[in-house]
Design an enzyme around this catalytic site. Structure first.
Site, PDB file in Angstrom:
ATOM      1  N   GLN A  83      74.755  25.002  57.957  1.00  0.00           N
ATOM      2  CA  GLN A  83      74.120  24.838  56.657  1.00  0.00           C
ATOM      3  C   GLN A  83      72.640  24.459  56.734  1.00  0.00           C
ATOM      4  OE1 GLN A  83      77.699  22.368  55.213  1.00  0.00           O
ATOM      5  NE2 GLN A  83      77.059  23.413  53.354  1.00  0.00           N
ATOM      6  N   HIS A  93      82.411  22.215  62.162  1.00  0.00           N
ATOM      7  CA  HIS A  93      82.184  22.335  60.718  1.00  0.00           C
ATOM      8  C   HIS A  93      82.066  23.828  60.404  1.00  0.00           C
ATOM      9  CE1 HIS A  93      80.743  19.864  57.038  1.00  0.00           C
ATOM     10  NE2 HIS A  93      80.922  21.104  56.610  1.00  0.00           N
ATOM     11  N   ASN A 152      86.052  19.250  60.382  1.00  0.00           N
ATOM     12  CA  ASN A 152      85.715  18.994  58.993  1.00  0.00           C
ATOM     13  C   ASN A 152      86.651  19.815  58.111  1.00  0.00           C
ATOM     14  OD1 ASN A 152      83.750  18.053  56.808  1.00  0.00           O
ATOM     15  ND2 ASN A 152      83.824  20.261  56.455  1.00  0.00           N
ATOM     16  N   GLU A 153      87.441  19.130  57.287  1.00  0.00           N
ATOM     17  CA  GLU A 153      88.249  19.782  56.257  1.00  0.00           C
ATOM     18  C   GLU A 153      89.060  20.982  56.758  1.00  0.00           C
ATOM     19  OE1 GLU A 153      85.686  20.767  52.969  1.00  0.00           O
ATOM     20  OE2 GLU A 153      85.304  18.672  52.486  1.00  0.00           O
ATOM     21  N   ASN A 162      86.572  13.296  52.887  1.00  0.00           N
ATOM     22  CA  ASN A 162      85.596  13.974  52.032  1.00  0.00           C
ATOM     23  C   ASN A 162      86.238  14.065  50.652  1.00  0.00           C
ATOM     24  OD1 ASN A 162      84.075  14.420  54.308  1.00  0.00           O
ATOM     25  ND2 ASN A 162      84.285  16.648  54.289  1.00  0.00           N
ATOM     26  N   GLU A 183      81.943  12.327  53.090  1.00  0.00           N
ATOM     27  CA  GLU A 183      81.224  13.179  52.136  1.00  0.00           C
ATOM     28  C   GLU A 183      81.622  12.821  50.719  1.00  0.00           C
ATOM     29  OE1 GLU A 183      81.454  17.473  52.393  1.00  0.00           O
ATOM     30  OE2 GLU A 183      81.215  17.403  54.566  1.00  0.00           O
ATOM     31  N   TRP A 201      76.778  13.494  50.463  1.00  0.00           N
ATOM     32  CA  TRP A 201      76.560  14.910  50.746  1.00  0.00           C
ATOM     33  C   TRP A 201      75.633  15.427  49.680  1.00  0.00           C
ATOM     34  CZ3 TRP A 201      77.633  18.096  54.744  1.00  0.00           C
ATOM     35  CH2 TRP A 201      77.219  19.434  54.550  1.00  0.00           C
ATOM     36  N   GLU A 253      74.921  26.565  50.915  1.00  0.00           N
ATOM     37  CA  GLU A 253      76.196  26.131  50.348  1.00  0.00           C
ATOM     38  C   GLU A 253      77.238  27.264  50.456  1.00  0.00           C
ATOM     39  OE1 GLU A 253      77.647  23.448  49.669  1.00  0.00           O
ATOM     40  OE2 GLU A 253      79.291  24.130  48.385  1.00  0.00           O
ATOM     41  N   TRP A 254      77.511  27.676  51.698  1.00  0.00           N
ATOM     42  CA  TRP A 254      78.573  28.641  52.005  1.00  0.00           C
ATOM     43  C   TRP A 254      78.514  29.886  51.111  1.00  0.00           C
ATOM     44  CZ3 TRP A 254      79.425  27.168  56.623  1.00  0.00           C
ATOM     45  CH2 TRP A 254      79.428  25.813  56.949  1.00  0.00           C
TER      46      TRP A 254
HETATM   47  C1  GBH Z   1      82.536  20.294  51.547  1.00  0.00           C
HETATM   48  O1  GBH Z   1      83.512  21.193  51.208  1.00  0.00           O
HETATM   49  C2  GBH Z   1      81.973  20.771  52.847  1.00  0.00           C
HETATM   50  O2  GBH Z   1      82.387  19.958  53.911  1.00  0.00           O
HETATM   51  C3  GBH Z   1      80.490  20.923  52.833  1.00  0.00           C
HETATM   52  O3  GBH Z   1      80.115  21.695  53.916  1.00  0.00           O
HETATM   53  C4  GBH Z   1      80.054  21.515  51.508  1.00  0.00           C
HETATM   54  O4  GBH Z   1      78.716  21.851  51.498  1.00  0.00           O
HETATM   55  C5  GBH Z   1      80.365  20.511  50.442  1.00  0.00           C
HETATM   56  O5  GBH Z   1      81.709  20.156  50.463  1.00  0.00           O
HETATM   57  C6  GBH Z   1      80.028  20.982  49.032  1.00  0.00           C
HETATM   58  O6  GBH Z   1      80.810  22.078  48.678  1.00  0.00           O
HETATM   59  O7  GBH Z   1      89.517  23.102  43.061  1.00  0.00           O
HETATM   60  O8  GBH Z   1      90.799  25.004  43.671  1.00  0.00           O
HETATM   61  O9  GBH Z   1      88.609  25.296  42.688  1.00  0.00           O
HETATM   62  C7  GBH Z   1      84.120  21.062  49.961  1.00  0.00           C
HETATM   63  C8  GBH Z   1      85.022  22.248  49.851  1.00  0.00           C
HETATM   64  C9  GBH Z   1      85.008  23.212  47.719  1.00  0.00           C
HETATM   65  C10 GBH Z   1      87.047  22.809  48.838  1.00  0.00           C
HETATM   66  C11 GBH Z   1      85.737  23.351  46.448  1.00  0.00           C
HETATM   67  C12 GBH Z   1      87.802  22.999  47.562  1.00  0.00           C
HETATM   68  C13 GBH Z   1      87.657  23.708  45.295  1.00  0.00           C
HETATM   69  C14 GBH Z   1      88.836  24.552  45.141  1.00  0.00           C
HETATM   70  N1  GBH Z   1      85.720  22.307  48.600  1.00  0.00           N
HETATM   71  N2  GBH Z   1      87.069  23.803  46.632  1.00  0.00           N
HETATM   72  S1  GBH Z   1      89.481  24.485  43.537  1.00  0.00           S
END
Ligand code: GBH
Length: 552
Positions: free
Chosen positions: A50, A153, A198-199, A340, A407, A453, A460-461
């Site tokens: 990122q 990550h 991570n996650e 997180n 996070e 975070w 942001e992915w």
């Molecule tokens: C984190 O992921 C990451 O570790 C980080 O890299 C990222 O930048 C940060 O958060 C912000 O996004 O509720 O069914 O719509 C968080 C990942 C994103 C996973 C939202 C669940 C929601 C699915 N989360 N997602 S839903």
């Protein structure tokens, strides 16, 4: 007769109030001042893909995120992490900005293919990559900042995806262990806080079920996601044992995993079906990885049911069952609970007969309260009290562990002029941090760290640079990627300097002043009093009607 009407109306009123999870509730939402325990850790986080850029600099191998973001249509606006915040070159500047905030901790991740370009030890070490991380770590330490390092990550070496199919293949357990061992050996003299993954749930859900993340596999049957998760659990346990056996004694650090946990609030706490649906929701969201590691080495009961159902539909996948040896090996493999947290949902039961193409998950319905403010991310609603309840849930269900919040944060949109006065992020941090404070002092939860975070806006992915989570604004259109502290950075700096919100401090006064507007408490008790008002009006109306109409 009148008594009966009044009773029915009051009952309806109470029932409506129960659904009111958005309105300001003074016993739940008021501001509690005070300082955090001595030694409480204030940190910020980023991740290699990122922020680093330098995607093919000096010997780095390709990662699945390089491949994914270079594939048209995968990331908004066609954004990539090729340059990102250019921290590959600008890490010294980043460290100075951290120092300016008074930060004593920083959570970063290592890029596996920057160290092992083809993912394997046999394929050779990229010395330039190792040098880069040595430089970053040394620069942090020289400035009084303690690194907290995540090994994975999400940027898997593409070669491991191509050669083995990635995380669905258990060969990756050994490759990850080789990489982790190398990192312990190379950096463990200075790094004393490690996170393996991570996650992992996001790796499974987004990488192997919806395909929204690299490697972009779509499998609505969930099978591929569960297979990836199975390998991730084994790989995590393997690396934990390696550290425990070979490095703990000499290096004296801590090692664990960080999980993303959502909080689920039953829509109607008096309806057993909703309470049970919420339990299923929590088993999937927290339990998938937390239950094996913290409870009994195995998946939670609801997931086991789901896996059994999948096994029946797909003969030959009994590898998704842990043997007694696996369970012994996985249980207890985290020195703390890494958390997180972003998401709270209202959960209800959906009464359906599971049909073809559906899973047990389809019996869970999630919603949000209309009053919850939403961030730029479509999934991110601001519900600070959800974090406090979640922390208590972790304490109760996972053995009262030390919890490191790794996070928590909020996104803004990418607009011109840029959002530097990010009042909503200030509100967000005030609210969530105060809930952590309440969890520590009122619920006796052992929270050891809070990590914002993110340190700065970054890739942001799948959303690319369209969502900004940073305490620092990054201008990605300028080749120098200049960073500017936002209002939230100054605010966080004050929190760190005061170790929270002590009575009489400027930061405390400021939060006091803005609390009403942040929490929407201008509408205090609208839910309950509004319901009561409507109820009373109804009673009066019925009373009037009653005068004229003879009811049977
Ligand atoms: C984190 O992921 C990451 O570790 C980080 O890299 C990222 O930048 C940060 O958060 C912000 O996004 O509720 O069914 O719509 C968080 C990942 C994103 C996973 C939202 C669940 C929601 C699915 N989360 N997602 S839903």
């Amino acid at each position: 007769m009148m008594f009966l009407w009044t009773f029915l109306v009051l009952l309806t009123t109470a029932y409506c109030a129960e659904y009111d999870y958005g309105a300001y509730d003074p016993t739940r939402d008021s501001f509690r001042t005070g300082t955090f325990p001595d030694g409480f850790i204030w940190s910020t986080a980023t991740a290699s893909y990122q922020i680093e850029g330098g995607w093919n600099a000096s010997g780095k191998g390709e990662s699945i995120w390089d491949r994914f973001s270079h594939t048209p249509g995968k990331v908004d606006r066609g954004d990539t992490g090729d340059v990102a915040c250019d921290s590959y070159n600008k890490y010294r500047e980043d460290v100075q900005l951290m120092k300016n905030l008074g930060l004593r901790y920083y959570r970063l991740s290592l890029s596996w293919p920057r160290i092992f370009p083809d993912g394997t030890r046999a394929g050779g070490v990229n010395q330039a990559g190792v040098d880069y991380y040595n430089n970053v770590i040394d620069e942090l330490l020289a400035n009084g900042i303690t690194p907290m390092v995540t090994l994975y990550h999400w940027d898997l070496p593409q070669a491991l995806q191509d050669r083995y199919g990635g995380w669905v293949n258990e060969t990756l357990v050994e490759h990850f262990n080789d990489y982790a061992s190398y990192a312990f050996q190379a950096f463990g003299d200075r790094v004393k806080f490690w996170l393996t993954f991570n996650e992992p749930k996001v790796v499974c859900d987004n990488g192997h079920i919806t395909g929204e993340h690299a490697p972009g596999i779509q499998d609505p049957t969930l099978l591929t996601g569960y297979r990836a998760g199975h390998t991730l659990l084994k790989a995590h346990a393997r690396a934990w044992h390696t550290y425990d056996l070979n490095y703990r004694q000499t290096q004296g650090g801590k090692i664990g995993i960080t999980l993303n946990l959502d909080w689920g609030e039953p829509r109607d706490p008096d309806l057993p079906a909703d309470v049970q649906a919420t339990d299923r929701f929590m088993q999937i969201n927290s339990g998938w990885f937390a239950h094996p590691i913290y409870v009994d080495g195995d998946y939670p009961p609801f997931l086991k049911d789901e896996l059994q159902q999948l096994a029946q539909a797909n003969p030959g996948i009994n590898s998704l069952v842990f043997t007694p040896e696996d369970k012994d090996y996985i249980l207890g493999t985290s020195d703390f609970f890494g958390l997180n947290h972003y998401v709270t949902r209202i959960v209800a039961n959906r009464d359906i007969v599971i049909g073809p193409g559906q899973t047990f998950r389809d019996t869970i319905e999630t919603t949000v309260a209309p009053e919850w403010p939403r961030a730029e991310s479509t999934w991110l609603y601001v519900v600070p009290w959800g974090l406090r309840r979640l922390l208590k849930h972790i304490k109760t269900n996972y053995g009262d562990p030390d919890i490191y919040i790794t996070e928590n944060g909020r996104s803004d949109s990418d607009v011109q002029p840029p959002i530097i006065e990010d009042t909503e992020r200030v509100c967000y941090y005030a609210g969530y941090i105060d809930e952590v404070f309440k969890a520590i002092y009122e619920d006796d939860v052992k929270v050891k760290s809070y990590t914002a975070w993110s340190f700065m806006d970054n890739f942001e992915w799948a959303r690319g640079y369209t969502e900004r989570f940073g305490l620092h604004y990054v201008d990605f259109t300028d080749p120098n990627q200049p960073r500017t502290p936002k209002q939230s950075a100054e605010f966080y700096k004050d929190i760190i300097a005061n170790n929270g919100f002590p009575e009489g401090a400027d930061v405390t006064e400021m939060v006091n002043d803005m609390w009403g507007e942040c929490r929407g408490s201008g509408t205090v008790g609208i839910g309950v009093s509004g319901g009561l008002l409507a109820g009373s009006l109804l009673v009066i109306a019925l009373h009037v009607v009653h005068q004229f109409v003879v009811l049977p």
